[in-house]
Design a protein around this motif. Structure first.
Motif, short mmCIF file in Angstrom:
data_model
loop_
_atom_site.label_atom_id
_atom_site.label_comp_id
_atom_site.label_asym_id
_atom_site.label_seq_id
_atom_site.Cartn_x
_atom_site.Cartn_y
_atom_site.Cartn_z
N ARG A 184 0.82 -1.22 0.00
CA ARG A 184 0.00 0.00 0.00
C ARG A 184 0.85 1.27 0.00
O ARG A 184 0.39 2.32 -0.46
CB ARG A 184 -0.97 -0.03 1.19
N ALA A 188 0.25 4.47 -2.56
CA ALA A 188 0.14 5.87 -2.15
C ALA A 188 1.15 6.73 -2.89
O ALA A 188 0.83 7.85 -3.35
CB ALA A 188 0.34 5.99 -0.65
N LEU A 207 -6.83 10.12 5.76
CA LEU A 207 -6.87 8.66 5.83
C LEU A 207 -7.76 8.18 6.97
O LEU A 207 -7.87 8.83 8.00
CB LEU A 207 -5.46 8.10 6.03
N HIS A 212 -4.35 -0.22 7.55
CA HIS A 212 -3.57 0.20 6.39
C HIS A 212 -3.05 1.63 6.48
O HIS A 212 -2.32 2.08 5.60
CB HIS A 212 -4.41 0.04 5.13
N ILE A 216 0.02 3.48 4.07
CA ILE A 216 -0.34 4.56 3.16
C ILE A 216 0.37 5.85 3.56
O ILE A 216 0.86 6.60 2.72
CB ILE A 216 -1.87 4.75 3.14
N HIS A 266 -8.35 7.94 1.78
CA HIS A 266 -8.65 6.54 2.06
C HIS A 266 -9.80 6.51 3.07
O HIS A 266 -9.72 7.13 4.12
CB HIS A 266 -7.43 5.83 2.67
N SER A 267 -10.90 5.91 2.67
CA SER A 267 -11.14 4.97 1.59
C SER A 267 -12.09 5.54 0.54
O SER A 267 -12.46 6.70 0.62
CB SER A 267 -11.75 3.70 2.18
N ASP A 268 -12.53 4.66 -0.40
CA ASP A 268 -13.52 5.08 -1.39
C ASP A 268 -14.75 5.68 -0.73
O ASP A 268 -15.28 6.70 -1.15
CB ASP A 268 -14.01 3.88 -2.21
N ALA A 293 -8.89 8.45 -4.65
CA ALA A 293 -9.35 7.58 -3.56
C ALA A 293 -8.44 6.35 -3.47
O ALA A 293 -7.68 6.05 -4.39
CB ALA A 293 -10.78 7.14 -3.82
N TYR A 294 -8.54 5.66 -2.35
CA TYR A 294 -7.72 4.45 -2.16
C TYR A 294 -8.63 3.27 -1.82
O TYR A 294 -9.37 3.32 -0.86
CB TYR A 294 -6.73 4.64 -1.01
N ASP A 295 -8.59 2.25 -2.66
CA ASP A 295 -9.21 0.92 -2.54
C ASP A 295 -9.95 0.52 -3.82
O ASP A 295 -9.96 -0.64 -4.17
CB ASP A 295 -10.17 0.79 -1.36
#
Length: 367
Positions: A184, A188, A207, A212, A216, A266-268, A293-295
């Motif tokens: 991860r 990032a 975040l 996670h 990140i 993070h997250s969506d 976004a992250y995921d």
């Protein structure tokens, strides 16, 4: 009358010698002990060479082993998998593991902890008692790594185990376990690099706290430094799930007072919730603030489709399953185990509309 461990070992050997082979579950039932206890006995006796262990069964050793003993198979293997939830990233991880195990003739059995760390060993005992011969485990370690001895039960597990999307730091005994996880930090850093390539010089990060966040954070900070970007005071902000107004207020202040033009979220789910909150405060995505976004669970379904870092979820499950099946095959053959493995898979950046067209891209188009 309850047998002493030495007496139990003698009885195990006597029964296996008489019948040639026995299922572990049948043997445990006949001796009146739990499957977990019996597995420990079998591991001890197999290590001495007193009997051979195959998948779910024990066999009396012979000078001329059967073809099945010479060529161990994972067919019929029962693999236990413990995850905190079957939603979000774990849905595809479980799917990948299940399909891989079933393709080899085995069966995946699921246990869930609900992010309660004390539930992990309870679920493990239940799966082992039901015949699981190996475990895939995503422990409910809040920071993604064990704290205060959370790994102790795992180290005492009588069957092979592979960590999934979790790790242990060097020096912790659990660092010696096999593991498969997403890198991860790399994801990032790729997100920040993409934003920098669009001309953004001040990139914030918001975040969600959890397993996670540390990875990140490390990738975000490393990319900001290596790319020579402007450090944003307070970033990354790490908030509890649901603190959306606080996140939105921070970002609005960062845009208006600190020159921030882009953010990694993070997250969506948090990103999708934040977009209308920002708009109601006069900050529009992507016109005023580019967002990644992250995921990538639901990022593409936002009203402004979100660029997102997508972990290779199904591949994580597939490789973890292949690794545990490899460990079972090694045990069955009596071969020396291959070195432990720490596998890290790189996520993919999926570009959509939420980054807009940055200054660098606009300049290229104008030329």
């Amino acid at each position: 009358m309850r047998l002493h461990v030495d007496q139990r070992h003698e009885r195990v050997l006597e029964l296996v010698r008489q019948r040639g082979s026995l299922r572990v579950a049948e043997l445990a039932s006949e001796l009146g002990v739990s499957a977990v206890t019996l597995r420990r006995d079998v591991e001890t006796l197999a290590a001495r060479g007193s009997l051979r262990r195959l998948h779910g069964a024990v066999v009396w050793p012979t000078d001329r082993p059967s073809e099945a003993a010479r060529t161990p198979s994972t067919e019929g293997a029962v693999i236990g998998m413990i995850v905190p939830t079957t939603t979000f990233v774990f849905a595809d991880i479980v799917r990948g593991a299940r399909e891989t195990v079933e393709a080899q003739g085995g069966r995946l059995v699921l246990g869930m902890s609900g992010y309660v760390d004390t539930e992990d060993p309870v679920q493990a005992d239940h799966l082992l008692a039901g015949g699981a011969e190996g475990l895939l485990i995503a422990p409910s370690w809040f920071g993604g790594v064990p704290a205060d001895g959370q790994e102790k039960w795992l180290l005492e597990c009588p069957v092979p185990a592979v960590l999934v999307e979790r790790s242990a730091p060097a020096g912790n005994p659990a660092a010696g376990l096999d593991r498969v996880r997403t890198d991860r930090a790399h994801g990032a850093a790729e997100a920040v690099a993409h934003l920098a390539g669009l001309g953004h010089r001040a990139v914030a990060a918001v975040l969600q706290e959890g397993p996670h966040a540390a990875q990140i954070t490390a990738g975000y900070l490393a990319a900001v430094e290596s790319l020579g970007l402007i450090p944003v005071p307070g970033s990354p902000v790490i908030r509890a799930h649901g603190e959306y107004d606080e996140m939105a207020e921070y970002l609005v202040g960062a845009v208006r007072n600190q020159g921030v033009t882009a953010v990694l979220v993070h997250s969506d789910e948090d990103a999708i919730v934040l977009v209308p909150r920002l708009r109601s405060r006069g900050v529009n995505v992507p016109a005023d603030l580019a967002l990644i976004a992250y995921d990538d669970e639901v990022a593409g379904l936002s009203d402004v489709p979100l660029t997102a870092v997508a972990p290779p979820k199904r591949a994580v499950g597939e490789l973890a399953a292949k690794l545990i099946l490899q460990r079972l095959a090694e045990r069955a053959s009596g071969a020396a185990p291959t070195p432990r493995q720490h596998l890290e898979l790189l996520p993919e950046l999926r570009v959509r509309e939420s980054c807009g067209v940055g200054e660098a891209a606009r300049g290229a188009q104008d030329q």
